[in-house]
Design an enzyme around this catalytic site. Structure first.
Site, PDB file in Angstrom:
ATOM      1  N   GLN A 137      23.692  10.191  -3.668  1.00 33.94           N
ATOM      2  CA  GLN A 137      23.068   9.834  -2.324  1.00 33.94           C
ATOM      3  C   GLN A 137      23.258  10.747  -1.035  1.00 33.94           C
ATOM      4  OE1 GLN A 137      20.458   8.319  -1.375  1.00 33.94           O
ATOM      5  NE2 GLN A 137      20.702   8.485   0.470  1.00 33.94           N
ATOM      6  N   GLU A 138      24.810  11.000  -1.119  1.00 32.13           N
ATOM      7  CA  GLU A 138      25.104  11.831   0.030  1.00 32.13           C
ATOM      8  C   GLU A 138      24.812  13.429  -0.059  1.00 32.13           C
ATOM      9  OE1 GLU A 138      26.334  10.686   2.658  1.00 32.13           O
ATOM     10  OE2 GLU A 138      27.292   8.849   2.373  1.00 32.13           O
ATOM     11  N   SER A 139      25.117  13.906  -1.206  1.00 32.67           N
ATOM     12  CA  SER A 139      24.915  15.538  -1.181  1.00 32.67           C
ATOM     13  C   SER A 139      24.310  15.687  -2.471  1.00 32.67           C
ATOM     14  CB  SER A 139      26.218  16.123  -1.078  1.00 32.67           C
ATOM     15  OG  SER A 139      26.809  15.750  -2.628  1.00 32.67           O
TER      16      SER A 139
END
Length: 509
Positions: free
Chosen positions: A343-345
């Site tokens: 989700q972050e990267s």
């Protein structure tokens, strides 16, 4: 990850450092290993016998002559199904029906013993050959019931829908699939519904499929073995991000009831089960579990889900060791960390956001300094720090917040800061909601963007809709990983259970 103002506040307070988290986990592991022989002995012992007040006098006499206190185990037949019974990310049993029955078993002081069945036919046979006292995962038929089986009251209403393989054109109604084959799960209790639909739509060819679960049937639609299938909408929601080549065509416009099947000679179970179902509806327990397991809002766009599936195959094998090591040091389940990282990267070590957040776990400069991260672009260092931080956030929540709500709230705090989460919890209490349930907190967080609410909040304005969307998407990725990737190492200890799929040594209730 968002910039958190509370970091500066926490720098002035005492906190355990990252090595403390690791030491605490190792100590807990050693203690659990020493306890394993004791736990093994306890697993062979009988739990306390249930008090007679839970059953009528007639039921007590029917259980085993006049020797009421002789039983201690409730054996339940399940098919492995995300909606019924499965092994969770922590290595423990979970599932909508499992959790309900586990709560019932605790109330009547019985030990819930799952036993595995391969399909609906085996669920019924488990009752007839006395391998189980109850079968879950079936739909109660409207008519033509088996005299050897009795049914509890309904505890959940399901909506049957027609799904289709997306390589063909989406049909809008029954007329557009006239002459085609529609598959359905054999021995699931949908036979009476199919008979009604066959009468109403005589041009349809209905095909019973002896698959082990709705998931298995949807996989055949996904692969093109069948153009259409009749399934329930809550199970479609669970499989939507796993199988990418099917979609819902239209609703049948009818409802079917989920209920538990009991052998007729053990009908004494109906009274306490029906009483429990009524209480579970009134208390909101069923609604809470339905939100937990059938969360239809937690889905990703099909294109994104397809890319994620490709990354699991191509990128994740190289990244697993990073997540494994982070699990070992923090105790945070590796697949959850992988979902957060995606989700972050999207698992890109050099990812940089428009606001300057960088790296594998998208850590801000302030956050990196707070966590002691020297190189935000080092994936291993970034994952270790993020795992320890997530563990710390979970530890800081009140004891009354139980799993999985504890994890979802920690994820929200990871995204927006624990100060804003606490504001939402205080607001929930003011609104008469439960500050310990994620389903209530997620209603409060978006209000923190409105002046009439954030003006009274301790930590002020927050884009509260962001953490709600963030948790939903992490949960969607996590669901996919749970169903495609095995658990790792030490967390397998939690899965130890003396009666998971074997014939019980104690006679079933």
């Amino acid at each position: 990850m968002s910039n958190h103002a509370f970091f500066r506040r926490r720098q002035r307070t005492s906190r355990r450092d990252a090595s403390g988290i690791g030491s605490r986990f190792i100590f807990s592991l050693r203690r659990n290993l020493l306890l394993l022989p004791v736990l093994a002995l306890l697993a062979c012992d009988h739990p306390p016998t249930p008090p007679s007040s839970y059953f009528s006098a007639e039921a007590q006499a029917a259980i085993s002559g006049n020797d009421f206190p002789s039983f201690s185990v409730l054996t339940v037949a399940f098919c492995t199904d995300p909606a019924s019974w499965f092994v969770s990310g922590s290595g423990e049993f979970a599932g909508f029906e499992y959790d309900l029955l586990d709560q019932f078993a605790q109330e009547v002081q019985l030990k819930l013993r799952p036993t595995a069945a391969r399909n609906g036919a085996e669920l019924r046979n488990s009752l007839k050959n006395a391998r189980a006292s109850l079968s879950a995962g079936l739909y109660r038929p409207n008519h033509g019931t088996d005299d050897s089986i009795v049914w509890t009251d309904s505890f959940y209403t399901a909506e049957p829908v027609i799904v289709y393989n997306t390589d063909i054109r989406r049909p809008k109604d029954w007329e557009q699939i006239t002459g085609d084959t529609v598959a359905y799960l054999a021995n699931s209790g949908m036979e009476s519904l199919v008979a009604e639909l066959a009468t109403a739509h005589p041009g349809i060819r209905w095909r019973p499929v002896a698959a082990p679960s709705t998931d298995a049937l949807l996989s055949q639609v996904d692969e093109g073995a069948f153009p259409y299938a009749l399934v329930t909408s809550h199970k479609v929601a669970l499989a939507r991000n796993i199988y990418l080549n099917f979609a819902t065509a239209f609703s049948t416009g009818v409802k079917i009831e989920m209920a538990w099947a009991v052998p007729a000679n053990k009908s004494y179970l109906l009274e306490p089960l029906n009483s429990f179902i009524a209480r579970a509806k009134e208390s909101g327990l069923i609604d809470q579990l339905a939100e937990r397991y059938f969360h239809p809002q937690q889905k990703v766009q099909r294109l994104d889900a397809g890319v994620f599936q490709d990354r699991i195959r191509n990128d994740l094998p190289l990244l697993r060791p990073l997540f494994y090591r982070a699990q070992e040091s923090s105790g945070v389940e590796w697949r959850l960390l992988a979902a957060v990282a995606y989700q972050e990267s999207q698992w890109a070590p050099l990812a940089t956001s428009e606001t300057g957040v960088r790296g594998f776990m998208q850590i801000t400069g302030d956050t990196a300094r707070f966590l002691g991260v020297k190189n935000r672009l080092d994936p291993g260092e970034s994952v270790q720090a993020a795992a320890g931080y997530l563990r710390d956030l979970k530890d800081r929540l009140p004891d009354e917040v139980t799993e999985p709500d504890r994890t979802w709230m920690a994820l929200a705090a990871y995204n927006i800061g624990i100060g804003h989460l606490e504001d939402a919890r205080r607001l929930a209490r003011e609104q008469g909601l439960d500050p310990y349930l994620w389903k209530d907190i997620k209603q409060m967080l978006p209000l923190l963007a409105q002046p009439e609410y954030y003006s009274r909040a301790r930590y002020g304005y927050a884009r509260g809709g962001m953490p709600v969307a963030y948790v939903d998407r992490v949960r969607a990725y996590y669901d996919i990983l749970l169903r495609q990737e095995p658990e790792y190492g030490l967390l397998r200890l939690h899965a130890a259970y003396d009666g998971d799929t074997r014939t019980p040594t104690v006679a079933p209730l």
